[in-house]
Design an enzyme around this catalytic site. Structure first.
Site, PDB file in Angstrom:
ATOM      1  N   SER A 164     -25.294  23.497  -2.690  1.00 24.28           N
ATOM      2  CA  SER A 164     -25.899  22.187  -2.937  1.00 24.28           C
ATOM      3  C   SER A 164     -24.841  21.137  -3.212  1.00 24.28           C
ATOM      4  CB  SER A 164     -26.852  22.280  -4.132  1.00 24.28           C
ATOM      5  OG  SER A 164     -27.116  20.996  -4.629  1.00 24.28           O
ATOM      6  N   ARG A 180     -39.130  19.491  -9.534  1.00 22.00           N
ATOM      7  CA  ARG A 180     -37.940  19.998  -8.824  1.00 22.00           C
ATOM      8  C   ARG A 180     -36.923  20.548  -9.832  1.00 22.00           C
ATOM      9  NH1 ARG A 180     -35.913  16.215  -4.150  1.00 22.00           N
ATOM     10  NH2 ARG A 180     -34.785  18.122  -3.651  1.00 22.00           N
ATOM     11  N   LYS A 196     -37.225  21.361  -1.912  1.00 21.22           N
ATOM     12  CA  LYS A 196     -36.967  19.964  -1.525  1.00 21.22           C
ATOM     13  C   LYS A 196     -38.128  19.087  -2.006  1.00 21.22           C
ATOM     14  CE  LYS A 196     -33.014  20.571   0.372  1.00 21.22           C
ATOM     15  NZ  LYS A 196     -31.826  20.030  -0.286  1.00 21.22           N
ATOM     16  N   ASP A 210     -31.573  18.972   5.900  1.00 24.47           N
ATOM     17  CA  ASP A 210     -32.657  17.982   5.912  1.00 24.47           C
ATOM     18  C   ASP A 210     -33.301  17.845   7.292  1.00 24.47           C
ATOM     19  OD1 ASP A 210     -32.236  17.515   3.251  1.00 24.47           O
ATOM     20  OD2 ASP A 210     -30.972  15.754   3.550  1.00 24.47           O
ATOM     21  N   SER A 253     -27.363   9.406   1.453  1.00 21.51           N
ATOM     22  CA  SER A 253     -26.402  10.018   0.524  1.00 21.51           C
ATOM     23  C   SER A 253     -25.257   9.049   0.211  1.00 21.51           C
ATOM     24  CB  SER A 253     -25.802  11.280   1.147  1.00 21.51           C
ATOM     25  OG  SER A 253     -26.782  12.261   1.324  1.00 21.51           O
ATOM     26  N   ARG A 258     -39.706  13.148   5.186  1.00 25.16           N
ATOM     27  CA  ARG A 258     -39.254  13.814   6.413  1.00 25.16           C
ATOM     28  C   ARG A 258     -40.387  14.596   7.080  1.00 25.16           C
ATOM     29  NH1 ARG A 258     -34.135  12.129   6.019  1.00 25.16           N
ATOM     30  NH2 ARG A 258     -33.054  12.470   4.054  1.00 25.16           N
TER      31      ARG A 258
HETATM   32  C1  S3P Z   1     -27.958  15.424  -0.764  1.00 25.37           C
HETATM   33  C2  S3P Z   1     -27.786  16.780  -0.726  1.00 25.37           C
HETATM   34  C3  S3P Z   1     -28.798  17.713  -0.193  1.00 25.37           C
HETATM   35  C4  S3P Z   1     -29.809  17.008   0.690  1.00 25.37           C
HETATM   36  C5  S3P Z   1     -30.303  15.744   0.052  1.00 25.37           C
HETATM   37  C6  S3P Z   1     -29.168  14.775  -0.207  1.00 25.37           C
HETATM   38  C7  S3P Z   1     -26.893  14.576  -1.340  1.00 25.37           C
HETATM   39  O1  S3P Z   1     -29.500  18.304  -1.264  1.00 25.37           O
HETATM   40  O2  S3P Z   1     -30.889  17.872   0.979  1.00 25.37           O
HETATM   41  O3  S3P Z   1     -31.254  15.107   0.895  1.00 25.37           O
HETATM   42  O4  S3P Z   1     -26.920  13.345  -1.142  1.00 25.37           O
HETATM   43  O5  S3P Z   1     -26.000  15.125  -1.999  1.00 25.37           O
HETATM   44  P1  S3P Z   1     -28.961  19.633  -2.014  1.00 25.37           P
HETATM   45  O6  S3P Z   1     -27.736  19.300  -2.745  1.00 25.37           O
HETATM   46  O7  S3P Z   1     -30.077  20.015  -2.950  1.00 25.37           O
HETATM   47  O8  S3P Z   1     -28.762  20.646  -0.934  1.00 25.37           O
END
Ligand code: S3P
Length: 431
Positions: free
Chosen positions: A168, A123, A343, A316, A24, A389
């Site tokens: 999210s 998605r 996901k 995650d 991230s 994952r």
């Molecule tokens: C992320 C947010 C999460 C996470 C993803 C990375 C990010 O997703 O599952 O692996 O970097 O902002 P969501 O925003 O869909 O929950």
């Protein structure tokens, strides 16, 4: 596809290791470094496929980015100097890149087309497209803009006050990024706090951003200030090794320099609640993010309930937590995790199918699963669903299985953890 077979481990998981940079944070460092005028140096960058797509996208818009392994140097004339890409932008498997770029591209004065691999193409994007359209973004895609490919015509955006219907960080981040370019103020209100790397890093890059509990307000500021970023280790990658050490008898493992932002440490809280022997040392802050060294020693664990506000803090990690729960005493109930269904694959279904195939006892529910503990895994043949994952969870399951585990394809692991097998070999070798 290339099958690979993994044998049970007849020794403990032992040693000291580093995990790759946080996915991230690596994405955001490339994005904000590209938008800022000047030179941004990123250290401990995650050179996984998803983050490399983020680099390619900014290169296509004319930003000069040199990447060699974990070191990235960005030289940019700022967002005003971005050029219209002459080809569609390819996002591969990366949902984070796609969703965050949906917040940036509609404010740029040109036309772009976004597309991705077959998994990303199914998605949902509507969760991001809806608030952006409210801000005036001009975009359309398959099924009324819910799915890639999406085409965007840049224009003028107006700030909004938006209550997030989904928990999210990607949606929150997209709206905040659009808010950087929008007239007036943009406020996002979260039901539950999700990862706040966007807020932390935007602040470091000089944006006007104020967070108060679950409300974040950003004010129009196109000009960001270039800032160097050191990326902490990814707790979501560390999770596979933390769990390995927690379930393989007599293990003793230290993971160094792991990110400990409290919006991400739900897995540590759950492990502690399950009775794990886990300690954290050398806690410090780098580039606005906490990090430290995590030591885990094997001990017998008990089942717990995983639900409510902790879910976004470990979203995650749920596949690997499910594996952990198969070895705990009693049952573990995972609830309120319906986001897992959208996901990289439907992770609720994938986890239940795989662990059941391997001999565990699980029940699939609409928003999670019930894992019955104390089950010996037998081994078997499983699919990875092309999900990094899920594939790593399958490999860690093989360590404690009675027989071998064959996985149809583990190539997706390179999305977030290119050195996974090297690191695994280091802490599982004979001593
Ligand atoms: C992320 C947010 C999460 C996470 C993803 C990375 C990010 O997703 O599952 O692996 O970097 O902002 P969501 O925003 O869909 O929950």
């Amino acid at each position: 596809m290339k099958d690979r077979t993994f044998q049970p481990l007849e020794r403990p998981v032992v040693g000291e290791m580093n995990v790759p940079g946080d996915k991230s944070i690596s994405h955001r460092a490339v994005m904000f470094g590209s938008m800022a005028k000047g030179k941004t140096v990123i250290d401990n960058f995650l050179d996984g496929e998803d983050c490399l797509h983020t680099i390619d996208i900014f290169r296509q818009m004319g930003v000069r980015i040199k990447q060699s392994g974990l070191h990235v140097v960005i030289e940019s004339d700022g967002v005003e100097a971005f050029q219209e890409p002459t080809a569609p932008l390819y996002f591969g498997n990366s949902g984070t890149t796609a969703r965050l770029m949906l917040g940036i591209l509609p404010a740029l004065p040109f036309f772009t087309v976004m597309h991705g691999d077959p998994h990303l193409t199914i998605r949902p994007m509507e969760r991001v497209v809806t608030p952006l359209k409210l801000m005036g973004a001009q975009m359309d895609g398959r099924k009324e803009g819910n799915y890639l490919p999406i085409a965007i015509k840049g224009g003028v955006l107006t700030g909004i006050h938006y209550e997030l219907p989904v928990k999210s960080a990607q949606v929150k981040s997209a709206v905040l990024l659009a808010g950087l370019f929008a007239e007036g103020e943009t406020t996002v209100i979260e039901q539950t706090k999700t990862r706040d790397h966007t807020e932390n890093m935007l602040r470091a890059f000089g944006a006007d951003i104020v967070s108060n509990e679950n409300t974040i307000t950003v004010t129009n500021k196109r000009k960001l200030r270039a800032t160097d970023v050191t990326v902490p280790g990814d707790i979501s990658s560390a999770a596979f090794f933390i769990v390995a050490a927690a379930i393989v008898p007599n293990s003793y493992l230290t993971l160094k320099n792991v990110g400990l932002n409290e919006t991400r440490t739900g897995i540590i809280d759950i492990l502690l609640e399950m009775g794990a022997n886990i300690t954290i040392e050398n806690k410090r802050e780098i580039s606005g993010e906490m990090l430290g060294d995590i030591t885990v020693r094997y001990t017998k664990l008990k089942g717990v309930i995983v639900e409510g506000d902790i879910i976004p803090r470990l979203i995650d990690e749920i596949p690997i937590i499910a594996l952990l729960a198969t070895q705990a005493t009693g049952s573990t109930v995972i609830k309120n995790a319906e986001e897992l269904r959208v996901k990289e694959t439907d992770r609720i279904h994938a986890v239940v199918t795989i662990l059941t195939t391997l001999g565990a006892k699980l029940e699939e529910t609409a928003d999670g699963m019930i894992v019955h503990g104390d089950t010996k895994l037998q081994g078997g043949s499983i699919a990875s669903y092309s999900d990094h994952r899920i594939a790593m969870m399958g490999v860690i399951a093989s360590l404690i299985s009675e027989g071998s585990v064959t996985i149809d394809d583990v190539s997706s692991i390179a999305i977030s953890y290119p050195a996974f097998f090297d690191d695994l070999a280091k802490v599982t070798k004979e001593r």
